[in-house]
Scaffold this motif. Structure first.
Motif, mmCIF file in Angstrom:
data_model
loop_
_atom_site.group_PDB
_atom_site.id
_atom_site.type_symbol
_atom_site.label_atom_id
_atom_site.label_comp_id
_atom_site.label_asym_id
_atom_site.label_seq_id
_atom_site.Cartn_x
_atom_site.Cartn_y
_atom_site.Cartn_z
ATOM 1 N N SER A 1 0.841 -1.204 0.000
ATOM 2 C CA SER A 1 0.000 0.000 0.000
ATOM 3 C C SER A 1 0.871 1.247 0.000
ATOM 4 C CB SER A 1 -0.888 0.016 1.257
ATOM 5 O OG SER A 1 -0.106 -0.201 2.409
ATOM 6 N N THR A 2 0.274 2.382 -0.303
ATOM 7 C CA THR A 2 1.015 3.636 -0.188
ATOM 8 C C THR A 2 1.091 4.004 1.290
ATOM 9 O OG1 THR A 2 -0.818 5.192 -0.163
ATOM 10 C CG2 THR A 2 -0.070 4.443 -2.334
ATOM 11 N N ARG A 3 1.841 5.044 1.575
ATOM 12 C CA ARG A 3 1.991 5.507 2.965
ATOM 13 C C ARG A 3 0.643 5.869 3.590
ATOM 14 N NH1 ARG A 3 5.671 10.550 1.400
ATOM 15 N NH2 ARG A 3 6.283 9.069 -0.210
ATOM 16 N N HIS A 4 -0.344 6.121 2.728
ATOM 17 C CA HIS A 4 -1.656 6.501 3.265
ATOM 18 C C HIS A 4 -2.558 5.297 3.518
ATOM 19 C CE1 HIS A 4 -0.423 10.551 2.727
ATOM 20 N NE2 HIS A 4 -0.214 10.362 1.438
ATOM 21 N N GLY A 5 -2.110 4.124 3.075
ATOM 22 C CA GLY A 5 -2.884 2.908 3.318
ATOM 23 C C GLY A 5 -4.052 2.782 2.354
ATOM 24 N N ASP A 6 -4.613 1.567 2.291
ATOM 25 C CA ASP A 6 -5.701 1.316 1.338
ATOM 26 C C ASP A 6 -6.968 2.106 1.659
ATOM 27 O OD1 ASP A 6 -4.042 -0.364 0.016
ATOM 28 O OD2 ASP A 6 -5.090 -2.220 0.518
ATOM 29 N N HIS A 7 -7.106 2.524 2.915
ATOM 30 C CA HIS A 7 -8.301 3.310 3.265
ATOM 31 C C HIS A 7 -8.015 4.812 3.220
ATOM 32 C CE1 HIS A 7 -9.549 -0.500 5.719
ATOM 33 N NE2 HIS A 7 -9.686 -0.662 4.422
ATOM 34 N N ASP B 1 -6.403 6.711 5.041
ATOM 35 C CA ASP B 1 -6.516 7.445 6.304
ATOM 36 C C ASP B 1 -5.237 7.352 7.142
ATOM 37 O OD1 ASP B 1 -6.600 4.816 7.051
ATOM 38 O OD2 ASP B 1 -8.581 4.872 7.941
ATOM 39 N N ASP B 2 -4.167 6.875 6.536
ATOM 40 C CA ASP B 2 -2.871 6.733 7.214
ATOM 41 C C ASP B 2 -2.938 5.774 8.403
ATOM 42 O OD1 ASP B 2 -2.411 8.748 5.446
ATOM 43 O OD2 ASP B 2 -1.557 10.163 6.860
ATOM 44 N N LYS B 3 -3.906 4.873 8.369
ATOM 45 C CA LYS B 3 -4.080 4.009 9.553
ATOM 46 C C LYS B 3 -3.876 2.539 9.249
ATOM 47 C CE LYS B 3 -7.230 6.991 12.064
ATOM 48 N NZ LYS B 3 -8.617 7.259 12.397
ATOM 49 N N THR B 4 -3.474 2.207 8.031
ATOM 50 C CA THR B 4 -3.325 0.784 7.697
ATOM 51 C C THR B 4 -2.043 0.533 6.900
ATOM 52 O OG1 THR B 4 -4.487 0.910 5.565
ATOM 53 C CG2 THR B 4 -5.848 0.480 7.518
#
Ligand code: FAD
Length: 365
Positions: free
Chosen positions: A149-155, A157-160
């Protein structure tokens, strides 16, 4: 000729600068010897860096990048969580990526990391510590997995953080019994809601250049797609104030069967939406044939596209990334040699020069 030693130095420096095609302003009174000598020395240093790096036997080909580039992502986060005190996250989802008719098991896993300080950037890996103990009764050691995933995550929201994991399965050469890998099985069988022990992040080899105009060639087999999924999401799916991708991205993906093309739907959607910036080439060994009638491996796809790849690879801002099965580099060298040979260039030397310029990146396992 000047008699005064300082005038003599000035004269020498003027001559040096002239030879280097520069004019030095000698009206500025030097504070120290370094103030005078520095511009010339810097000029020399940069000239040295600009010496043809991969001239090889490049009779016709243009030289590759002139300057030694700084390594991308020097400020990447490293080892925020160590094996002695890993971050304990939660598995949010675990989905099969291999479709009907494909071989093996590959899972896309999303972990919640919102409760800690874990952060990462595209191209890094995390460590996973499987439950239980090894044959010696010691806790299992961590295994590394490329972040998908990117640094921001698949959601977003920077939480995953997400992984793409193939379950290792092989026959024991002595007993012929089926053996399942410890950590990959732990992950592939993980139920949503379970705890997962995470270390890292680690890795600077596969970081994406900050330059949004850079060209990015990606060559993957199997789960080697993981970091490239992260790159492509950053390039095309997300919006950033400081990164709006405008280069060419070209993904070569190799696998055995069509149902083994990981993230196929998402990749093809991106390709349809961004046809001018994203090229997608598959090599499906058990289904497609190469020009000689044999199995289509990634090196054949590369050889087929030799001219376009060669044009791209010669541009200073083109980075090539290879990720996946150990040993795949040999085939890629074969494919790229076709391109280099056409241009009378020694591929091995050229590749080494690109490596020095930090634009040839390999992570195989
Ligand atoms: P283990 O139980 O540790 O078994 C592995 C051992 O089994 C090998 O060391 C070998 O001794 C033996 N073995 C394996 N195959 C055979 C065979 N055919 N014949 C005989 N013996 C054999 N994996 C992914 O799925 N996705 C990723 O994104 C990913 N990224 C990685 C990134 C990096 C930087 C590295 C270094 C590795 C990555 N891996 C990835 C591989 C991953 O770290 C593990 O090695 C893999 O999941 C196997 O671990 P395991 O615990 O399941 O196997």
């Amino acid at each position: 000729m000047a008699n005064n030693p300082l005038d003599r130095i000035k004269e020498d420096l003027q001559n040096l600068a002239k030879a280097a095609g520069k004019t030095l302003n000698m009206d500025v009174k030097p504070e120290s010897f370094d103030d005078v000598i520095a511009p010339v020395v810097e000029q020399k240093a940069s000239e040295k860096a600009a010496a043809p790096a991969a001239t090889a036997s490049a009779a016709k080909a243009e030289e590759p990048a002139k300057k030694k580039k700084p390594k991308p992502g020097a400020n990447a986060p490293i080892n925020i969580y160590r094996p002695k005190d890993p971050y304990v996250g939660k598995c949010l989802s675990n989905e099969e990526l291999v479709r009907e008719g494909g071989e093996g098991t590959v899972k896309h896993l999303i972990f919640d990391i919102s409760g800690g300080d874990l952060e990462y950037i595209e191209g890094q890996s995390i460590g996973i510590i499987p439950e239980g103990t090894d044959d010696n009764g010691k806790p299992h050691k961590l295994r590394l997995y490329s972040i998908a995933s990117t640094r921001h995550g698949d959601h977003l929201d920077d939480k995953t953080v997400s992984l793409c994991v193939r379950q290792l399965e092989y026959k024991d050469p002595e007993t012929n019994e089926k053996v399942l890998g410890v950590c990959s099985t732990h992950l592939c069988n993980m139920e949503p809601g379970s705890d997962v022990k995470i270390t890292g992040p680690v890795g600077k080899e596969m970081l994406l250049p900050d330059d949004p105009t850079a060209n990015v060639i990606m060559i993957a087999t199997g789960t080697g797609i993981a970091p490239f999924r992260a790159y492509l999401w950053r390039m095309f799916k997300e919006q950033h104030a400081d990164y709006a991708f405008r280069g060419t991205a070209w993904l070569f993906f190799g696998c055995a069967y069509t149902p083994n093309i990981l993230y196929k739907k998402e990749l093809e959607e991106l390709q349809e939406t961004f046809p001018n910036n994203f090229k997608l080439s598959y090599a499906i060994s058990r289904e497609q044939k190469n020009s000689e009638g044999g199995k289509m491996y990634i090196q054949h796809r590369i050889a087929e596209n030799a001219d376009a790849l060669w044009d791209l690879i010669q541009q200073e801002k083109t980075h090539t990334y290879i990720c996946g099965l150990k040993g795949m580099e040999g085939g890629i060298d074969e494919g790229m040699s076709v391109a280099a040979d056409k241009n009378n260039v020694n591929w091995e030397e050229y590749r080494k020069a690109m490596k020095k310029e930090h634009r040839w990146h390999v992570e195989t396992y």
